[in-house]
Write a protein that holds these residues in place. Structure first.
Motif, PDB file in Angstrom:
ATOM      1  N   ALA A 237      -7.648  -4.471  -7.055  1.00 28.92           N
ATOM      2  CA  ALA A 237      -6.859  -4.704  -8.261  1.00 28.92           C
ATOM      3  C   ALA A 237      -5.970  -5.936  -8.104  1.00 28.92           C
ATOM      4  O   ALA A 237      -5.875  -6.778  -9.010  1.00 28.92           O
ATOM      5  CB  ALA A 237      -6.010  -3.475  -8.576  1.00 28.92           C
ATOM      6  N   VAL A 238      -5.315  -6.064  -6.946  1.00 25.97           N
ATOM      7  CA  VAL A 238      -4.466  -7.229  -6.686  1.00 25.97           C
ATOM      8  C   VAL A 238      -5.295  -8.501  -6.629  1.00 25.97           C
ATOM      9  O   VAL A 238      -4.908  -9.547  -7.181  1.00 25.97           O
ATOM     10  CB  VAL A 238      -3.684  -7.030  -5.370  1.00 25.97           C
ATOM     11  CG1 VAL A 238      -2.959  -8.309  -4.971  1.00 25.97           C
ATOM     12  CG2 VAL A 238      -2.690  -5.882  -5.511  1.00 25.97           C
TER      13      VAL A 238
ATOM     14  N   VAL B 162     -11.440  -2.763 -15.628  1.00 17.34           N
ATOM     15  CA  VAL B 162     -11.696  -3.714 -14.546  1.00 17.34           C
ATOM     16  C   VAL B 162     -10.617  -3.594 -13.473  1.00 17.34           C
ATOM     17  O   VAL B 162     -10.903  -3.650 -12.277  1.00 17.34           O
ATOM     18  CB  VAL B 162     -11.748  -5.154 -15.098  1.00 17.34           C
ATOM     19  CG1 VAL B 162     -11.911  -6.155 -13.970  1.00 17.34           C
ATOM     20  CG2 VAL B 162     -12.890  -5.296 -16.101  1.00 17.34           C
ATOM     21  N   ALA B 163      -9.370  -3.400 -13.894  1.00 19.40           N
ATOM     22  CA  ALA B 163      -8.257  -3.304 -12.946  1.00 19.40           C
ATOM     23  C   ALA B 163      -8.404  -2.105 -12.014  1.00 19.40           C
ATOM     24  O   ALA B 163      -8.015  -2.173 -10.844  1.00 19.40           O
ATOM     25  CB  ALA B 163      -6.934  -3.235 -13.701  1.00 19.40           C
TER      26      ALA B 163
ATOM     27  N   LEU C 101       0.192  -2.764 -10.857  1.00 16.51           N
ATOM     28  CA  LEU C 101       0.245  -3.972 -10.033  1.00 16.51           C
ATOM     29  C   LEU C 101      -0.482  -5.135 -10.707  1.00 16.51           C
ATOM     30  O   LEU C 101      -0.007  -6.276 -10.691  1.00 16.51           O
ATOM     31  CB  LEU C 101      -0.362  -3.690  -8.657  1.00 16.51           C
ATOM     32  CG  LEU C 101       0.463  -2.805  -7.722  1.00 16.51           C
ATOM     33  CD1 LEU C 101      -0.306  -2.548  -6.427  1.00 16.51           C
ATOM     34  CD2 LEU C 101       1.809  -3.448  -7.414  1.00 16.51           C
ATOM     35  N   ALA C 102      -1.655  -4.845 -11.271  1.00 16.48           N
ATOM     36  CA  ALA C 102      -2.402  -5.900 -11.957  1.00 16.48           C
ATOM     37  C   ALA C 102      -1.609  -6.448 -13.141  1.00 16.48           C
ATOM     38  O   ALA C 102      -1.584  -7.661 -13.377  1.00 16.48           O
ATOM     39  CB  ALA C 102      -3.750  -5.358 -12.427  1.00 16.48           C
ATOM     40  N   LYS C 103      -0.925  -5.568 -13.857  1.00 18.71           N
ATOM     41  CA  LYS C 103      -0.123  -5.998 -15.001  1.00 18.71           C
ATOM     42  C   LYS C 103       1.067  -6.837 -14.553  1.00 18.71           C
ATOM     43  O   LYS C 103       1.409  -7.855 -15.186  1.00 18.71           O
ATOM     44  CB  LYS C 103       0.354  -4.763 -15.779  1.00 18.71           C
ATOM     45  CG  LYS C 103       1.073  -5.086 -17.085  1.00 18.71           C
ATOM     46  CD  LYS C 103       0.137  -5.766 -18.065  1.00 18.71           C
ATOM     47  CE  LYS C 103       0.826  -6.024 -19.394  1.00 18.71           C
ATOM     48  NZ  LYS C 103      -0.075  -6.735 -20.349  1.00 18.71           N
TER      49      LYS C 103
END
Length: 253
Positions: free
Chosen positions: A32-33, A58-59, A127-129
């Motif tokens: 994700a990161v 996807v994240a 985290l992705a956001k």
């Protein structure tokens, strides 16, 4: 409760579940990161038309894809390892109702996997956001909550399927090979054969599961809705698991 306690001791007193859990955390959060960093680095896209498409599905793909696969392998090993070392015989001697042993193991590993993947899916999205900010306008949960809560449901069903396969084949190599090749290779190959693939794809169990996991439009000539795909996959898992219960009670340990 005694059977559940025994299965809990088996699960927590061996190293493989802890290592598998660590791998799931690293894969789920790390991917994700990584995807978010790539989106940030290429915020204009390769064609200059905008940022690469990053959605909640996807994240959390690291958790739903690689993470669940590792948990399936772990679940299969909880059965096949006991057959390999003869521990399962002691369990069946202590609990003559063999179905109760298998059901307790499935409940314990399945609930653990569902909780772990559910928490990781939410963390991966957050985290992705945080990393992408406004560079990923599609990364929102409004109307896309299924991308999060579908992961623990999928994980529980996959663990149930893996334990069923483990009971049926009894050998670690065979169970792991069947699980991995079936979900990652066999169904994708069948779906790639032109008109035959398009006809068969809606009836493949993992293709239905992937459709339920995805909040985007999933290609295919589907005969039912997204929730119908979940029901189809769940019925398939239930049939395999029921077959495992029948076999484990009829076959010598």
């Amino acid at each position: 409760m005694g059977v559940l306690a025994a299965e809990r001791i088996k699960l927590t007193s061996t190293r493989s579940p802890w290592w598998c859990s660590a791998v799931v955390v690293v894969l789920g959060i790390g991917l994700a990161v990584l995807i978010a960093l790539v989106t940030n680095a290429d915020s204009t896209g390769d064609s200059g038309e905008g940022p690469p498409l990053l959605t909640p599905s996807v994240a959390v793909s690291g958790v739903a894809g690689f993470g669940v696969m590792v948990l399936m392998i772990m679940a299969a090993l909880t059965v096949t390892s006991e057959y390999r070392f003869g521990v399962i015989r002691s369990s069946f001697l202590a609990v003559p109702n063999r179905s109760k042993v298998v059901l307790s193991k499935t409940a314990l590993v399945g609930i653990y996997s569902a909780v772990l993947t559910g928490v990781l899916a939410l963390i991966a999205f957050i985290l992705a956001k945080l990393i992408t900010g406004d560079d990923a306008p599609g990364l929102v949960l409004d109307g896309n909550w299924r991308a999060i809560y579908s992961v623990p449901i999928y994980a529980f069903l996959c663990v149930m399927l893996a334990i069923g396969v483990g009971v049926l084949v009894r050998q670690s190599a065979a169970a792991i090979s069947l699980i991995v090749l079936w979900s990652l290779l066999l169904e994708n190959l069948l779906g790639a054969f032109g008109s035959f693939g398009r006809t068969v794809k809606p009836f493949l169990p993992f293709q239905n599961a992937n459709r339920f996991l995805s909040v985007e439009e999933y290609a295919g000539n589907w005969h039912w809705g997204v929730w119908g795909s979940l029901v189809y996959f769940a019925v398939f898992v239930a049939i395999v698991f029921a077959g495992a219960l029948v076999v484990v009670n009829r076959r010598d340990a």
